[in-house]
Design a protein around this motif. Structure first.
Motif, PDB file in Angstrom:
ATOM      1  N   PRO A 177       0.834  -1.204   0.000  1.00 55.66           N
ATOM      2  CA  PRO A 177       0.000   0.000   0.000  1.00 55.66           C
ATOM      3  C   PRO A 177       0.862   1.244   0.000  1.00 55.66           C
ATOM      4  CG  PRO A 177       0.056  -0.994   2.181  1.00 55.66           C
ATOM      5  CD  PRO A 177       0.753  -1.947   1.281  1.00 55.66           C
ATOM      6  N   PRO A 178       0.395   2.327  -0.642  1.00 53.43           N
ATOM      7  CA  PRO A 178       1.167   3.553  -0.633  1.00 53.43           C
ATOM      8  C   PRO A 178       1.425   4.029   0.784  1.00 53.43           C
ATOM      9  CG  PRO A 178      -0.690   3.684  -2.180  1.00 53.43           C
ATOM     10  CD  PRO A 178      -0.869   2.442  -1.363  1.00 53.43           C
ATOM     11  N   LEU A 179       2.652   4.495   0.995  1.00 56.57           N
ATOM     12  CA  LEU A 179       2.997   5.014   2.312  1.00 56.57           C
ATOM     13  C   LEU A 179       2.375   6.386   2.490  1.00 56.57           C
ATOM     14  CD1 LEU A 179       6.749   4.006   2.375  1.00 56.57           C
ATOM     15  CD2 LEU A 179       4.849   2.846   3.494  1.00 56.57           C
ATOM     16  N   ALA A 180       2.046   6.725   3.692  1.00 56.56           N
ATOM     17  CA  ALA A 180       1.421   8.022   3.963  1.00 56.56           C
ATOM     18  C   ALA A 180       2.409   9.138   3.698  1.00 56.56           C
ATOM     19  CB  ALA A 180       0.953   8.079   5.408  1.00 56.56           C
ATOM     20  N   ALA A 181       1.877  10.302   3.326  1.00 59.12           N
ATOM     21  CA  ALA A 181       2.712  11.479   3.131  1.00 59.12           C
ATOM     22  C   ALA A 181       3.351  11.832   4.444  1.00 59.12           C
ATOM     23  CB  ALA A 181       1.852  12.645   2.668  1.00 59.12           C
ATOM     24  N   PRO A 182       4.531  12.546   4.415  1.00 58.25           N
ATOM     25  CA  PRO A 182       5.030  12.979   5.683  1.00 58.25           C
ATOM     26  C   PRO A 182       3.889  13.663   6.418  1.00 58.25           C
ATOM     27  CG  PRO A 182       6.558  13.611   3.951  1.00 58.25           C
ATOM     28  CD  PRO A 182       5.390  12.950   3.335  1.00 58.25           C
ATOM     29  N   THR A 183       3.059  12.858   7.110  1.00 61.74           N
ATOM     30  CA  THR A 183       1.952  13.440   7.846  1.00 61.74           C
ATOM     31  C   THR A 183       2.467  14.126   9.090  1.00 61.74           C
ATOM     32  OG1 THR A 183       1.607  11.358   8.964  1.00 61.74           O
ATOM     33  CG2 THR A 183       0.233  11.802   7.060  1.00 61.74           C
ATOM     34  N   ASP A 184       3.789  14.018   9.329  1.00 57.55           N
ATOM     35  CA  ASP A 184       4.422  14.800  10.362  1.00 57.55           C
ATOM     36  C   ASP A 184       4.305  16.256   9.919  1.00 57.55           C
ATOM     37  OD1 ASP A 184       6.028  16.051  12.136  1.00 57.55           O
ATOM     38  OD2 ASP A 184       7.838  14.923  11.686  1.00 57.55           O
ATOM     39  N   ARG A 185       3.235  16.915  10.400  1.00 63.57           N
ATOM     40  CA  ARG A 185       2.979  18.270   9.922  1.00 63.57           C
ATOM     41  C   ARG A 185       4.112  19.241  10.253  1.00 63.57           C
ATOM     42  NH1 ARG A 185       0.656  16.930   5.937  1.00 63.57           N
ATOM     43  NH2 ARG A 185       0.374  19.133   5.477  1.00 63.57           N
ATOM     44  N   PRO A 186       4.800  19.093  11.400  1.00 62.14           N
ATOM     45  CA  PRO A 186       5.952  19.979  11.620  1.00 62.14           C
ATOM     46  C   PRO A 186       7.011  19.849  10.528  1.00 62.14           C
ATOM     47  CG  PRO A 186       5.288  18.985  13.692  1.00 62.14           C
ATOM     48  CD  PRO A 186       4.478  18.300  12.623  1.00 62.14           C
ATOM     49  N   LEU A 187       7.218  18.619  10.012  1.00 64.43           N
ATOM     50  CA  LEU A 187       8.180  18.435   8.931  1.00 64.43           C
ATOM     51  C   LEU A 187       7.707  19.136   7.663  1.00 64.43           C
ATOM     52  CD1 LEU A 187      10.639  17.267   7.540  1.00 64.43           C
ATOM     53  CD2 LEU A 187       9.405  15.090   7.303  1.00 64.43           C
ATOM     54  N   THR A 188       6.431  18.964   7.330  1.00 64.01           N
ATOM     55  CA  THR A 188       5.889  19.632   6.148  1.00 64.01           C
ATOM     56  C   THR A 188       5.985  21.142   6.303  1.00 64.01           C
ATOM     57  OG1 THR A 188       4.347  17.801   5.790  1.00 64.01           O
ATOM     58  CG2 THR A 188       3.852  19.877   4.692  1.00 64.01           C
ATOM     59  N   ALA A 189       5.655  21.648   7.480  1.00 65.60           N
ATOM     60  CA  ALA A 189       5.759  23.083   7.733  1.00 65.60           C
ATOM     61  C   ALA A 189       7.203  23.562   7.585  1.00 65.60           C
ATOM     62  CB  ALA A 189       5.228  23.422   9.125  1.00 65.60           C
ATOM     63  N   LEU A 190       8.155  22.736   8.028  1.00 72.97           N
ATOM     64  CA  LEU A 190       9.572  23.093   7.892  1.00 72.97           C
ATOM     65  C   LEU A 190       9.960  23.218   6.421  1.00 72.97           C
ATOM     66  CD1 LEU A 190      12.405  23.494   9.152  1.00 72.97           C
ATOM     67  CD2 LEU A 190      12.685  20.999   9.033  1.00 72.97           C
ATOM     68  N   LEU A 191       9.499  22.277   5.595  1.00 74.07           N
ATOM     69  CA  LEU A 191       9.797  22.338   4.169  1.00 74.07           C
ATOM     70  C   LEU A 191       9.254  23.626   3.548  1.00 74.07           C
ATOM     71  CD1 LEU A 191       9.056  18.650   3.044  1.00 74.07           C
ATOM     72  CD2 LEU A 191      11.243  19.662   3.722  1.00 74.07           C
ATOM     73  N   PHE A 192       8.013  23.947   3.880  1.00 75.62           N
ATOM     74  CA  PHE A 192       7.434  25.174   3.348  1.00 75.62           C
ATOM     75  C   PHE A 192       8.215  26.399   3.818  1.00 75.62           C
ATOM     76  CE2 PHE A 192       3.689  22.627   2.355  1.00 75.62           C
ATOM     77  CZ  PHE A 192       3.225  23.235   1.201  1.00 75.62           C
ATOM     78  N   ARG A 193       8.575  26.405   5.080  1.00 74.45           N
ATOM     79  CA  ARG A 193       9.242  27.581   5.647  1.00 74.45           C
ATOM     80  C   ARG A 193      10.645  27.787   5.067  1.00 74.45           C
ATOM     81  NH1 ARG A 193       8.517  26.160  10.395  1.00 74.45           N
ATOM     82  NH2 ARG A 193      10.584  25.433  11.035  1.00 74.45           N
ATOM     83  N   LYS A 194      11.354  26.707   4.809  1.00 77.58           N
ATOM     84  CA  LYS A 194      12.730  26.811   4.331  1.00 77.58           C
ATOM     85  C   LYS A 194      12.828  27.021   2.818  1.00 77.58           C
ATOM     86  CE  LYS A 194      15.179  26.252   8.114  1.00 77.58           C
ATOM     87  NZ  LYS A 194      16.176  27.267   8.559  1.00 77.58           N
ATOM     88  N   LEU A 195      11.880  26.495   2.069  1.00 82.78           N
ATOM     89  CA  LEU A 195      11.992  26.517   0.612  1.00 82.78           C
ATOM     90  C   LEU A 195      11.190  27.627  -0.054  1.00 82.78           C
ATOM     91  CD1 LEU A 195      11.690  22.677  -0.079  1.00 82.78           C
ATOM     92  CD2 LEU A 195      13.786  24.049  -0.127  1.00 82.78           C
ATOM     93  N   MET A 196       9.959  27.820   0.386  1.00 74.93           N
ATOM     94  CA  MET A 196       9.050  28.647  -0.388  1.00 74.93           C
ATOM     95  C   MET A 196       9.384  30.143  -0.396  1.00 74.93           C
ATOM     96  SD  MET A 196       7.505  26.246  -1.723  1.00 74.93           S
ATOM     97  CE  MET A 196       6.679  27.367  -2.847  1.00 74.93           C
ATOM     98  N   PRO A 197       9.839  30.756   0.714  1.00 73.98           N
ATOM     99  CA  PRO A 197      10.119  32.198   0.637  1.00 73.98           C
ATOM    100  C   PRO A 197      11.132  32.565  -0.441  1.00 73.98           C
ATOM    101  CG  PRO A 197       9.992  31.512   2.927  1.00 73.98           C
ATOM    102  CD  PRO A 197       9.968  30.250   2.102  1.00 73.98           C
ATOM    103  N   LEU A 198      12.221  31.801  -0.553  1.00 72.07           N
ATOM    104  CA  LEU A 198      13.239  32.108  -1.556  1.00 72.07           C
ATOM    105  C   LEU A 198      12.721  31.857  -2.962  1.00 72.07           C
ATOM    106  CD1 LEU A 198      16.081  33.020  -2.184  1.00 72.07           C
ATOM    107  CD2 LEU A 198      16.883  30.676  -1.784  1.00 72.07           C
ATOM    108  N   LEU A 199      11.979  30.770  -3.153  1.00 74.91           N
ATOM    109  CA  LEU A 199      11.410  30.489  -4.474  1.00 74.91           C
ATOM    110  C   LEU A 199      10.390  31.550  -4.871  1.00 74.91           C
ATOM    111  CD1 LEU A 199      10.904  26.617  -4.209  1.00 74.91           C
ATOM    112  CD2 LEU A 199      12.675  27.821  -5.507  1.00 74.91           C
ATOM    113  N   VAL A 200       9.550  31.950  -3.928  1.00 68.82           N
ATOM    114  CA  VAL A 200       8.549  32.977  -4.218  1.00 68.82           C
ATOM    115  C   VAL A 200       9.222  34.302  -4.579  1.00 68.82           C
ATOM    116  CG1 VAL A 200       6.699  34.389  -3.232  1.00 68.82           C
ATOM    117  CG2 VAL A 200       6.718  31.925  -2.846  1.00 68.82           C
ATOM    118  N   LEU A 201      10.238  34.691  -3.810  1.00 74.24           N
ATOM    119  CA  LEU A 201      10.933  35.948  -4.085  1.00 74.24           C
ATOM    120  C   LEU A 201      11.595  35.918  -5.463  1.00 74.24           C
ATOM    121  CD1 LEU A 201      11.821  38.730  -3.158  1.00 74.24           C
ATOM    122  CD2 LEU A 201      13.771  37.659  -1.985  1.00 74.24           C
ATOM    123  N   SER A 202      12.161  34.771  -5.828  1.00 75.55           N
ATOM    124  CA  SER A 202      12.761  34.639  -7.158  1.00 75.55           C
ATOM    125  C   SER A 202      11.722  34.841  -8.244  1.00 75.55           C
ATOM    126  CB  SER A 202      13.403  33.252  -7.310  1.00 75.55           C
ATOM    127  OG  SER A 202      14.413  33.046  -6.362  1.00 75.55           O
TER     128      SER A 202
END
Length: 435
Positions: A10-35
């Motif tokens: 069966p497919p494994l669940a997404a990193p349902t660890d929401r703190p991990l997902t939030a970390l990815l958004f926080r570290k990656l998206m601001p720089l990509l958005v600004l670019s």
């Protein structure tokens, strides 16, 4: 090598660890958005300069439409090779290269002398920036599973909204520098909006990791959690008809269906981007700053849509419904803008803009869930290439219509009709192994 679950698991669940997902958004998206903010400032500031260069350089409406569209022709031609190169050399190096070259060329637009140099510089600018959007679409697949990717794409597309919100007031202020040190206001605008891309490229080189394994802010366990989820999804994609090759992606009817929908979408979005300031200018005796402020209103609506709605496309069915709704609302907004007076026309453009990046973030979910590896890199670039051809066609046709009739109404009606056709075929899109 990523670990792929055994067949039938069966497919494994997404990193349902929401703190991990939030970390990815926080570290990656601001720089990509600004670019992307700076990218769109440099790509579309020509719209604010339209009337000024028309006077100073004797460039007609048709020539402007062709020159604005030539950017997309060279951009589209190099999209696929650019994304395939990024797949080989890594995101950090390739995005940095893109930003340096486009920033220098955008600043170089200040030295355009007439129609020929205008065409040449727009072609070169498109070639320099080619690959940024599909490159980021590919890059996001290195980090986010399907449940979070539409939201990530929506946040990335906020860059377009922010750029168009600030470009009006900023461009108006820069245009007001006319005569300082002997430069025209539009020359100041190109230089002062182009060079920041070069400076930001240094930050991208230092801060943007190629993937989870090279992110210093992830623990080994966190990096493994991201890889595990993506490996499960890649296993699902690998059993599809498209296979792993670029030719395999081109044989998938779902890729071509996404291309058609995206083509219709891009015709409308770039027509609004490049012609809305001129349309607003016909509403009365407005200063460049006032035109810029009014031009910002639809993009505020677009920002609200991009931040709020894509997160609801977390299942294939919801994605299709939201996609159809978005296309229909876009068409309705353009029809309102075509027939209404100035105030209601701005309301119509705002309705259309509300769904700009909702549609765009969802369209890419469907093919990316069916492809992997080179097929994913090439397939995403192919979709964006065809969309950019739509941007070229839309602007060129709108320029000709405006020159022939003195109005953009017929062009807006044509764009609305194309969006309704896209809405009619969108329910046939499928994700992964969905039937």
């Amino acid at each position: 090598m990523q670990t792929v679950p055994a067949s039938g698991a069966p497919p494994l669940a997404a990193p349902t660890d929401r703190p991990l997902t939030a970390l990815l958004f926080r570290k990656l998206m601001p720089l990509l958005v600004l670019s992307y903010v700076i990218s769109f400032l440099d790509r579309t500031n020509i719209a604010l300069a339209k009337t000024h260069i028309a006077v100073d350089l004797n460039i007609s409406a048709a020539a402007y439409g062709l020159g604005a569209g030539l950017f997309f022709l060279s951009y589209a031609f190099l999209e696929i090779p650019s994304n395939l190169i990024m797949h080989r050399v890594g995101a950090r190096f390739w995005i940095t290269r893109i930003m340096v070259t486009w920033g220098l060329l955008s600043a170089g637009m200040a030295f355009v002398q007439g129609e020929t140099s205008f065409y040449i510089m727009r072609v070169l600018l498109g070639a320099a920036e080619a690959g940024l959007f599909p490159g980021v679409m590919l890059y996001l697949t290195y980090w986010f599973g399907r449940e979070d990717r539409a939201r990530a794409v929506g946040y990335f597309l906020l860059g377009v909204c922010i750029a168009n919100i600030v470009s009006g007031p900023l461009g108006g202020a820069l245009l007001a520098m006319d005569g300082i040190w002997g430069f025209k206001g539009w020359q100041w605008m190109f230089v002062l909006e182009g060079l920041p891309a070069v400076f930001l490229a240094a930050v991208v080189w230092k801060k943007l990791p190629d993937g989870p394994d090279s992110a210093p802010w992830l623990t080994p366990a966190q990096a493994q959690a991201v890889r595990t989820r993506l490996a499960a999804e890649a296993a699902d994609a690998s059993t599809g008809k498209a296979g792993h090759s670029f030719l395999g992606a081109m044989r998938d009817p779902q890729v071509w269906l996404a291309i058609f929908i995206y083509f219709c979408h891009q015709i409308s979005i770039y027509t609004v981007i490049f012609f809305l300031p001129g349309i607003i200018g016909t509403y009365g005796k407005l200063t460049p700053v006032e035109i810029g402020l009014l031009n910002s209103l639809p993009w505020i609506a677009a920002a609200i849509g991009a931040a709020w709605l894509p997160r609801h496309a977390n299942t294939p069915g919801r994605g299709r419904r939201l996609l159809c709704l978005g296309l229909a609302v876009m068409a309705g907004g353009l029809l309102i803008a075509a027939f209404a007076g100035p105030v209601m026309a701005l309301v119509g453009f705002s309705l259309t803009a509300l769904m700009f990046f909702v549609v765009q973030s969802i369209v890419f979910l469907f093919p990316s869930s069916r492809l992997k590896g080179v097929a994913l890199a090439g397939g995403l670039a192919l979709i964006n290439t065809c969309g950019l051809i739509g941007g070229f066609i839309g602007q060129s046709v709108m320029g000709l219509i405006e020159q022939a009739t003195g109005s953009t109404r017929n062009g807006l009606i044509i764009m609305a009709a194309l969006l309704l056709v896209a809405c009619a075929v969108a329910p046939a899109l499928r994700q992964g192994q969905e039937r």
